[in-house]
Design an enzyme around this catalytic site. Sequence first.
Site, PDB file in Angstrom:
ATOM      1  N   HIS A 432       0.837  -1.260   0.078  1.00 51.24           N
ATOM      2  CA  HIS A 432       0.003  -0.002  -0.041  1.00 51.24           C
ATOM      3  C   HIS A 432       0.902   1.414   0.087  1.00 51.24           C
ATOM      4  O   HIS A 432       0.682   2.147  -0.752  1.00 51.24           O
ATOM      5  CB  HIS A 432      -0.869  -0.033   1.232  1.00 51.24           C
ATOM      6  CG  HIS A 432      -1.599   1.132   1.352  1.00 51.24           C
ATOM      7  ND1 HIS A 432      -3.129   1.215   0.960  1.00 51.24           N
ATOM      8  CD2 HIS A 432      -1.562   2.383   1.885  1.00 51.24           C
ATOM      9  CE1 HIS A 432      -3.744   2.482   1.464  1.00 51.24           C
ATOM     10  NE2 HIS A 432      -2.840   3.156   1.777  1.00 51.24           N
ATOM     11  N   GLU A 433       1.722   1.202   1.042  1.00 53.05           N
ATOM     12  CA  GLU A 433       2.752   2.377   1.150  1.00 53.05           C
ATOM     13  C   GLU A 433       3.492   2.563   0.009  1.00 53.05           C
ATOM     14  O   GLU A 433       3.842   3.886  -0.583  1.00 53.05           O
ATOM     15  CB  GLU A 433       3.389   2.201   2.365  1.00 53.05           C
ATOM     16  CG  GLU A 433       2.701   2.623   3.628  1.00 53.05           C
ATOM     17  CD  GLU A 433       1.694   3.813   3.715  1.00 53.05           C
ATOM     18  OE1 GLU A 433       1.872   4.756   3.103  1.00 53.05           O
ATOM     19  OE2 GLU A 433       0.786   3.228   4.429  1.00 53.05           O
ATOM     20  N   HIS A 436       1.869   4.527  -2.991  1.00 53.55           N
ATOM     21  CA  HIS A 436       1.982   6.119  -2.708  1.00 53.55           C
ATOM     22  C   HIS A 436       3.518   6.314  -3.207  1.00 53.55           C
ATOM     23  O   HIS A 436       3.646   7.486  -3.808  1.00 53.55           O
ATOM     24  CB  HIS A 436       1.777   6.557  -1.382  1.00 53.55           C
ATOM     25  CG  HIS A 436       0.663   6.400  -0.778  1.00 53.55           C
ATOM     26  ND1 HIS A 436      -0.473   7.116  -1.367  1.00 53.55           N
ATOM     27  CD2 HIS A 436      -0.076   5.709   0.261  1.00 53.55           C
ATOM     28  CE1 HIS A 436      -1.718   6.796  -0.446  1.00 53.55           C
ATOM     29  NE2 HIS A 436      -1.385   6.201   0.559  1.00 53.55           N
ATOM     30  N   HIS A 439       3.407   6.702  -6.851  1.00 48.62           N
ATOM     31  CA  HIS A 439       2.985   7.774  -7.398  1.00 48.62           C
ATOM     32  C   HIS A 439       3.653   9.075  -7.194  1.00 48.62           C
ATOM     33  O   HIS A 439       3.826   9.979  -8.279  1.00 48.62           O
ATOM     34  CB  HIS A 439       1.345   8.144  -6.421  1.00 48.62           C
ATOM     35  CG  HIS A 439       0.523   9.046  -6.981  1.00 48.62           C
ATOM     36  ND1 HIS A 439      -0.686   9.441  -6.265  1.00 48.62           N
ATOM     37  CD2 HIS A 439       0.441   9.636  -8.279  1.00 48.62           C
ATOM     38  CE1 HIS A 439      -1.456   9.999  -7.121  1.00 48.62           C
ATOM     39  NE2 HIS A 439      -0.728  10.306  -8.303  1.00 48.62           N
TER      40      HIS A 439
END
Length: 649
Positions: A432-433, A436, A439
């Site tokens: 999940h991290e 980020h 991105h």
Amino acid sequence: GLFGVPELSCPEGFQEAQDKALQESEQLVKKACSIPPGPETVMIFDQLSDSLCRVADLADFVKVAHPDFAFREAAEEACRNIGTVVEKLNTDVELCQSLRRLLADETIMSSLDPETRRVAELFMFDFEISGIHLDEEKRKKAVDLNIRILDLCNEFLIGTHIPNKIDKHVLPEHIRYNFTAEGNYLQVAGLHADCPDDLVREAAYKIFLHSNAQQLARLEELLASRNSLAQLVGYDTFAHRALQGTMAKNPETVRQFLEKLSEQLSKRTQKDFQMMTKMKMKLNPHNSMLMPWDHPYYSGVLRAERYNIDPGLYCPFFSLGACMEGLNSLFSQLLGISLYAEQTKRGEIWSEDVRKLAVVHETEGLLGYIYCDFFQRPDKPHQDCHFTVRGGRLKENGEYQLPVVVLMLSLPNSARGAPTLLSPGMMENLFHEMGHAMHSMLGRTRYQHVTGTRCPTDFAEVPSILMEYFANDYRVVNQFARHYKTGQPLPKNMVSRLCESKKVCAAADMQLQVFYAVLDQIYHGKHPLKKSTTEILKETQERVYGLPYVPNTAWQLRFSHLVGYGAKYYSYLMSRAVASMVWKQCFAQNPFDRAMGERYRREMLAHGGGKEPMLMVQGMLQKSPSVEDFVDALVSDLDHDFETFIMDS
């Protein structure tokens, strides 16, 4: 110095870095006010934003994560000072005029590219929500309200974590050992949601969530101040102000989304509650009414009973090294990107277990740096998060300023000689991290103001939640999950069981999230509120969630997300809906499809916040999704996979 910033070799360096940024910003303000309107105006505004953010963003991270108190304190001070300067600049009439002249000149505006136009409009929006269009007296009021809101947010946040004390004689002797003793008192610091003893969970719930007059007053003042500020600058409610520029666009759409989702979930949620009630009757025949403190516990019991998913069985397959290899392999196949460990210089990192990764594209070269701060240590917050330390942007000399981010996890320190082993939950959080972080690396915008994850809240979680879908796909997991001793791969049925176990009681879990999101919308909707925040909680809980409200409790006083996600708590659900649609349509067939990876980069990651979020979603899905599409995507994720069901039975 920290992150290679020479001034930051000692805490006093923050003052120096801050002074330098403020000097630079003064020059840029003068320059912005003196040049004729044109694309250069937007460039200067972005430089101004960059010079302040470079210190503020870095300080934002250091103030929570640095082991040295002096560093944390100096960073906190720098954050406050830069925050004050930003508030002042947002109400600087002359500075705003220079931007207004540009926006008013149709000839110049029509010659600008869409990203430059959007960035100019976003800067204008910052002025407007600070009340730039008001007369001097009202403008001062807006600044004062902003400062008061910041203070209330900090006070409320601290209040959400403070334990409650109770005279130990109030509790039966056989459960007292569950709580920390302090003289004649017991400290209750959380909900003890995983404790098998119903009485312990009930006591923790009633004591930890007991109403507190001070915290209640803070919340009421915070909500009222947010509403006053929104109305002062021309919005109906705080929610209208907060939702401008998001995917949802307005509170009406959010209300529709949550109502329709709730409607679609209701039968499934009732079924989940019935299953939990049966389980409670089986384990505790004297008291079988399902209460709010039962939901997290009994859903866990059901999961474990149906699918043997003891984390201890999985951990040996998820060593940290294997998981990082898995991410590296996935990014390389999907996006042509590799992660390389890089040597750090003296003073660059804040703890010796921090690792620095260079993110390198096969043809474009170095894209940026990720600092991995993965392990627990005293005084380090127990949350998993992603920090932007420096945003990417195109510099005046034509070079690209490389983005720098930190990924913070709280992994246990491994025993000597053994690798760090992750539970399935930790592995999913790492993915999940990393979503980020990618991105941030690939949102290579010309302007720092919209780089990477600097985009609307309800879009920001899409890349990270999408990574969870990859982390739960056997084809992806099978590439890296190996037993650290034997090298044996993780059996397919273990991955299927894990995925299916997450669907047990998932409707009730989602309904709980809907309840939180609805509550957040009401609190930030029309003021004055019709009833007290506690009465609204009781009414909403019974109407939307379905488990009874417990007298004398005030869960909203522990709802820390009201600070960072005020009027935007729905974002998590909406981002999940988009991620689910992207997964099913673009990656479920083949999670390593390079052409899809490139489309994902081009349509969704590359723009940061420089393009309207709904347009990015349309570009990726090649259609414009409706509220109904979002709801369907979330609900269809709850369906059990038939193949696994057959295999397991």
